[in-house]
Motif scaffolding. Structure first.
Motif: not given
Length: 426
Positions: A306-309, A311-317, A341-344
């Motif tokens: 979930w730490l990678r999650g 990173v994913a939401v922050a990078s996407s934004l 995470l699938r929704a992310v």
């Protein structure tokens, strides 16, 4: 061990005099001393994590991070005294002492190694629970809950076992693998059983506070319980994680951040605290700082799905769609079947202009119907696909169903266009 004197690798240890080498005292904290005693009593055999948990934390189930930190606090003074690593880790099993062990004075002591309150079969089942829950999959959590039920039948007088069952139910609800109402019922029942056996039992008070703050939508009541848990044990990291949810629900993010920082000072490798610290920073709108904290957490805990999650939401934004997709997919490798995470991943694909793939990813997040995407993450994906009205309806259902992630809805930067509507819902 009372009255015994043990010798190993040039050290002498007794409960009365502590650890010495060449007559010089070597300081050990109380938990490091208990761990050393357990390893000495084992006479070189591997001591399981369950056995360590039963001895060192009889009042609550610890995380693997707590056990690792305690092992570090024992390794460090032994190394500083001029020895290499005397504490051996048997992967997935436990710890042992790499040294010949000699009992110099057995007079009057009980050198039995297990906590007399738990028999061998119970300890084996408890170890199974740790192994199953550590996988963080839907089936792993379900099996862990079943294993705990078996442990409870054998040792129904242990508040730690009932409290662990409640914690597993909380974990299942957070990941979307258990309906909030079902989780609330399990937590009320099993935390209640723990408190009936040991009034004021910290772990039970903490998980009950989280459930009331999030699942039951009673943040003030939940926060009062969590305040009590932390007052009883300021070093209990999970209580601080749980308290962060209650404070977020009450729109008190700065306090939640301070609480998480306090937890990390005591348990710097705690995965839940590392994830929550990065997530809370994201919720303040400080995207760069959130990403920095998530990467720092991954340096300490590369297994942090979930730490990678985060990173994913922050990078996407931030518009870095390649990193967002890569991080979300890597997170799913670490935490398979995680609906959030699938929704992310779905939201990241939508923001990258890949609408069809985003819709497929969101549909897959629900799997076979045994899991559900927490409303916060489903709404973020829907909004990224241009479905604002459906996103708002999803959040309303999340509120009504007691989705724990609704605590963060008003703060989530991905949902800023709906913030006024979310405040009215809250």
């Amino acid at each position: 061990m009372s009255g015994s004197v043990w010798r190993f690798a040039g050290f002498d240890y007794s409960p009365q005099s502590g650890l010495r080498k060449d007559g010089a005292q070597i300081h050990l904290g109380p938990q490091a001393r208990q761990l050393l005693e357990l390893l000495l009593e084992s006479k070189g055999a591997v001591v399981s994590k369950a056995e360590i948990a039963a001895r060192l934390w009889p009042d609550r189930p610890p995380s693997d991070d707590s056990i690792d930190r305690c092992a570090y606090l024992l390794r460090k003074p032994l190394r500083e005294a001029g020895h290499g690593d005397l504490i051996a880790t048997a992967y997935g099993r436990g710890l042992s002492l790499r040294a010949a062990i000699e009992l110099l004075d057995p007079g009057g002591g009980d050198s039995g190694r297990a906590d007399k309150g738990l028999d061998g079969r119970t300890l084996d089942l408890w170890q199974t629970v740790y192994e199953l829950a550590s996988r963080r999959t839907r089936d792993g959590y379900e099996r862990a809950q079943s294993a705990i039920a078996a442990v409870a039948e054998l040792h129904s007088s242990s508040p730690a076992i009932w409290s662990l069952s409640a914690d597993i139910a909380a974990g299942r609800a957070i990941r979307g693998h258990l309906k909030p109402a079902e989780a609330a019922a399990i937590i009320e029942r099993d935390a209640g059983r723990a408190l009936a056996l040991a009034p004021g039992f910290t772990a039970a008070v903490a998980v009950l506070g989280w459930a009331r703050a999030t699942l039951a939508g009673r943040p003030e009541d939940g926060l009062a319980l969590l305040d009590r848990a932390i007052a009883q044990d300021p070093g209990y990291g999970k209580a601080r994680v749980y308290r962060g949810w209650a404070l977020a629900r009450l729109d008190r993010l700065p306090e939640a951040i301070d609480d998480t920082e306090a937890g990390l000072r005591a348990s710097p490798h705690d995965q839940g605290l590392l994830m929550q610290r990065a997530w809370l920073e994201f919720c303040t709108g400080n995207i760069d700082r959130s990403m920095e904290l998530a990467h720092r957490g991954l340096f300490l805990r590369p297994d942090g799905g979930w730490l990678r999650g985060v990173v994913a939401v922050a990078s996407s934004l931030s518009g870095d769609h390649v990193t967002a997709e890569k991080s979300a997919r890597h997170g799913l490798e670490l935490v398979p079947e995680d609906p959030s995470l699938r929704a992310v991943l779905s939201a990241a694909l939508a923001r990258a202009g890949r609408a069809a793939e985003a819709a497929d990813a969101l549909e897959a997040a629900g799997g076979d119907g045994r899991s559900a995407v927490p409303g916060l993450f489903a709404a973020a994906a829907l909004l990224a696909m241009g479905q604002g009205d459906e996103a708002l309806r999803t959040l309303a259902r999340a509120r009504d169903e007691g989705c724990p992630w609704f605590a963060f809805a008003v703060h989530d930067p991905r949902l800023y266009p709906l913030r006024d509507d979310i405040r009215r819902l809250a």
